[in-house]
Design a protein around this motif. Structure first.
Motif, PDB file in Angstrom:
ATOM      1  N   VAL A 141     -50.132  -6.525   1.835  1.00  0.00           N
ATOM      2  CA  VAL A 141     -49.470  -5.971   0.650  1.00  0.00           C
ATOM      3  C   VAL A 141     -49.906  -4.532   0.319  1.00  0.00           C
ATOM      4  O   VAL A 141     -49.084  -3.726  -0.121  1.00  0.00           O
ATOM      5  CB  VAL A 141     -49.650  -6.888  -0.593  1.00  0.00           C
ATOM      6  N   ALA A 142     -51.181  -4.220   0.556  1.00  0.00           N
ATOM      7  CA  ALA A 142     -51.625  -2.856   0.230  1.00  0.00           C
ATOM      8  C   ALA A 142     -50.912  -1.850   1.134  1.00  0.00           C
ATOM      9  O   ALA A 142     -50.493  -0.771   0.666  1.00  0.00           O
ATOM     10  CB  ALA A 142     -53.143  -2.748   0.370  1.00  0.00           C
ATOM     11  N   GLU A 143     -50.749  -2.200   2.412  1.00  0.00           N
ATOM     12  CA  GLU A 143     -50.032  -1.306   3.341  1.00  0.00           C
ATOM     13  C   GLU A 143     -48.564  -1.185   2.941  1.00  0.00           C
ATOM     14  O   GLU A 143     -47.975  -0.115   2.971  1.00  0.00           O
ATOM     15  CB  GLU A 143     -50.098  -1.824   4.785  1.00  0.00           C
ATOM     16  N   ILE A 144     -47.979  -2.316   2.551  1.00  0.00           N
ATOM     17  CA  ILE A 144     -46.571  -2.304   2.135  1.00  0.00           C
ATOM     18  C   ILE A 144     -46.404  -1.405   0.906  1.00  0.00           C
ATOM     19  O   ILE A 144     -45.491  -0.588   0.825  1.00  0.00           O
ATOM     20  CB  ILE A 144     -46.085  -3.745   1.847  1.00  0.00           C
ATOM     21  N   ALA A 145     -47.348  -1.540  -0.043  1.00  0.00           N
ATOM     22  CA  ALA A 145     -47.286  -0.708  -1.260  1.00  0.00           C
ATOM     23  C   ALA A 145     -47.377   0.767  -0.906  1.00  0.00           C
ATOM     24  O   ALA A 145     -46.653   1.599  -1.467  1.00  0.00           O
ATOM     25  CB  ALA A 145     -48.425  -1.100  -2.203  1.00  0.00           C
ATOM     26  N   ALA A 146     -48.258   1.096   0.059  1.00  0.00           N
ATOM     27  CA  ALA A 146     -48.442   2.501   0.433  1.00  0.00           C
ATOM     28  C   ALA A 146     -47.158   3.050   1.072  1.00  0.00           C
ATOM     29  O   ALA A 146     -46.747   4.173   0.765  1.00  0.00           O
ATOM     30  CB  ALA A 146     -49.627   2.636   1.395  1.00  0.00           C
ATOM     31  N   ILE A 147     -46.533   2.244   1.923  1.00  0.00           N
ATOM     32  CA  ILE A 147     -45.290   2.699   2.580  1.00  0.00           C
ATOM     33  C   ILE A 147     -44.201   2.894   1.518  1.00  0.00           C
ATOM     34  O   ILE A 147     -43.475   3.891   1.529  1.00  0.00           O
ATOM     35  CB  ILE A 147     -44.835   1.682   3.656  1.00  0.00           C
ATOM     36  N   ALA A 148     -44.114   1.938   0.585  1.00  0.00           N
ATOM     37  CA  ALA A 148     -43.105   2.044  -0.468  1.00  0.00           C
ATOM     38  C   ALA A 148     -43.327   3.330  -1.268  1.00  0.00           C
ATOM     39  O   ALA A 148     -42.402   4.114  -1.494  1.00  0.00           O
ATOM     40  CB  ALA A 148     -43.157   0.814  -1.372  1.00  0.00           C
ATOM     41  N   ARG A 149     -44.571   3.542  -1.655  1.00  0.00           N
ATOM     42  CA  ARG A 149     -44.885   4.719  -2.496  1.00  0.00           C
ATOM     43  C   ARG A 149     -44.561   6.021  -1.754  1.00  0.00           C
ATOM     44  O   ARG A 149     -43.943   6.921  -2.312  1.00  0.00           O
ATOM     45  CB  ARG A 149     -46.372   4.680  -2.901  1.00  0.00           C
ATOM     46  N   ARG A 150     -44.993   6.064  -0.482  1.00  0.00           N
ATOM     47  CA  ARG A 150     -44.728   7.267   0.325  1.00  0.00           C
ATOM     48  C   ARG A 150     -43.244   7.612   0.378  1.00  0.00           C
ATOM     49  O   ARG A 150     -42.855   8.757   0.490  1.00  0.00           O
ATOM     50  CB  ARG A 150     -45.223   6.991   1.746  1.00  0.00           C
ATOM     51  N   ASN A 151     -42.406   6.564   0.311  1.00  0.00           N
ATOM     52  CA  ASN A 151     -40.973   6.780   0.439  1.00  0.00           C
ATOM     53  C   ASN A 151     -40.244   6.728  -0.905  1.00  0.00           C
ATOM     54  O   ASN A 151     -39.018   6.583  -0.951  1.00  0.00           O
ATOM     55  CB  ASN A 151     -40.384   5.744   1.401  1.00  0.00           C
ATOM     56  N   GLY A 152     -41.015   6.797  -1.978  1.00  0.00           N
ATOM     57  CA  GLY A 152     -40.409   6.855  -3.316  1.00  0.00           C
ATOM     58  C   GLY A 152     -39.802   5.543  -3.780  1.00  0.00           C
ATOM     59  O   GLY A 152     -38.984   5.526  -4.702  1.00  0.00           O
ATOM     60  N   ALA A 153     -40.196   4.417  -3.142  1.00  0.00           N
ATOM     61  CA  ALA A 153     -39.629   3.114  -3.520  1.00  0.00           C
ATOM     62  C   ALA A 153     -40.578   2.384  -4.456  1.00  0.00           C
ATOM     63  O   ALA A 153     -41.801   2.580  -4.421  1.00  0.00           O
ATOM     64  CB  ALA A 153     -39.377   2.271  -2.272  1.00  0.00           C
TER      65      ALA A 153
END
Ligand code: PLP
Length: 381
Positions: free
Chosen positions: A154-166
């Motif tokens: 989940v932490a990696e998923i959150a980081a990817i989401a944040r990086r892409n403005g999601a």
């Protein structure tokens, strides 16, 4: 455990629901006595309001001490998931292929994020999906799966989401109360939890907003929950939820014992039945869950036969009608339909004992001997 007639009863379906904790039952009955509408200005209303606000604090503590102002009480995990997916009003919604139906079925146009053979989200696929489209998006991925117990990165998923403005929504219904959760560390903007999975009453849940995002309410009316969910608050339910959350957090260490029992169960399954398959073992899992296939024997047959022996487990994704459909979770993991159809879910909880495991193993191995003996006999004839 003994049932009403004094026969031996073993409950291994804790992911479906958990028994109500005594602390929760006491809080429910106390709130029934201290009834009142939390919106009323008079003393009864103020007492009820205090119960609700204390409960909000308790839920915030369970999730690592976040701001209690972000806790929105709703009627269930299902409603919280709907509020997250619909209330953020994002143009694109991406959900993992192994989400619970209360996420998967909200928006027919939602895009699917694939998973690997252990049921973990394919991070590169998520990155590509988000990078390839600039529309505002919401990503919804559960903390841990209800059928296999597999825990998502989940932490990696959150980081990817944040990086892409999601935005990132995490359904933590199965993880809450079984693992120490820190909503800050998860990095989710929204987190779903449900009372009855951690020893509270059914029919109450929460959507927790960790950042400052605004939600469009699904239910409009009296403006309760700071305008985010109208309807007079379920005072006894919320009081019971908070008491269960407190007890669950205080007793979280019991899951070390539960994990040891689950490991023992799986080791004995593998040694008694080398052809049995346990799913998700290549990934981190909840301490209490095993998805076990006995090839060639339908899950429904196993569930009924075990129930006759007093052992309660579940088959695949049981819906409310009691019908069992093919598991979309196992299908997404690449499991062949025949093997998926022979998979049962065994889920333990805080009062599970060695005697429960022994009862399950005795009944399961006897069933296997009966059925496989029959198959062998048929082949020899
Ligand atoms: N999400 C997950 C992962 C679940 O396992 C469940 C219930 O099984 C739900 C959501 C729905 O929660 P509720 O029963 O409170 O609606």
């Amino acid at each position: 455990m003994r049932d009403d007639r004094g026969s031996s009863e073993t409950y291994l379906d804790w992911n479906a629901t958990a028994p109500m904790r005594p602390e929760a039952a006491a809080a429910v009955s106390d709130a029934l006595v201290r009834w009142g509408n939390p919106s009323s200005v008079h003393r009864r209303g103020r007492v009820a309001r205090r119960i609700i606000e204390r409960a909000r604090e308790e839920i915030a503590t369970l999730l690592g001490g976040i701001d209690s102002g972000g806790v929105v009480f709703v009627s269930s995990g299902t409603e919280a998931n709907h509020l997250a997916l619909l209330g953020t009003g994002r143009e694109r919604v991406l959900v993992s292929a192994v989400e619970h139906d209360s996420v998967r079925r909200v928006l027919p146009a939602a895009e699917t994020i694939p998973v690997d053979r252990d049921g973990r989200v394919a991070l590169d696929a998520l990155e590509r999906l988000l990078a390839g489209d600039a529309r505002p998006a919401l990503v919804s991925v559960m903390f841990a799966n209800n059928e296999t117990g597999v825990i998502q990165p989940v932490a990696e998923i959150a980081a990817i989401a944040r990086r892409n403005g999601a935005l990132f929504h995490c359904d933590a219904v199965q993880a809450a109360g079984k693992l120490v959760l820190d909503a800050g560390a998860i990095g989710a903007d929204l987190v779903t939890i449900s009372a009855h999975k951690l020893g509270g009453p059914p029919g109450v849940g929460a959507l927790v907003i960790t950042g400052g995002i605004d939600l469009v309410p699904l239910l409009r009316g009296g403006g309760q929950e700071h305008g985010r969910r109208a309807g007079t608050e379920n005072l006894p339910g919320i009081a019971g939820f908070a008491a269960a959350a407190k007890a669950a957090a205080e007793e979280i260490a019991v899951y070390d014992r539960v994990r040891a029992l689950r490991e023992q169960l799986e080791a004995e399954i593998v040694s008694a039945a080398p052809d049995a398959v346990i799913f998700g073992t290549g990934a981190p899992r909840l301490p209490n869950t095993s998805a076990i296939a006995m090839p060639g024997l339908a899950a429904e047959t196993q569930v009924i036969a075990l129930d006759l022996e007093g052992v309660m487990v579940s088959a695949g994704a049981a819906c409310s009608s009691g019908k069992v459909g093919p598991s979309h979770v196992l299908a997404a993991m690449g499991v062949k339909p025949d093997l998926a159809a022979s998979t049962i879910r065994v889920s333990l909880g805080w009062s599970s004992s060695e005697a429960d495991i022994a009862h399950f193993l005795k009944s399961w191995t006897a069933l296997r001997r009966r059925c496989y003996g029959f198959v062998e006999g048929a082949r020899a004839a």
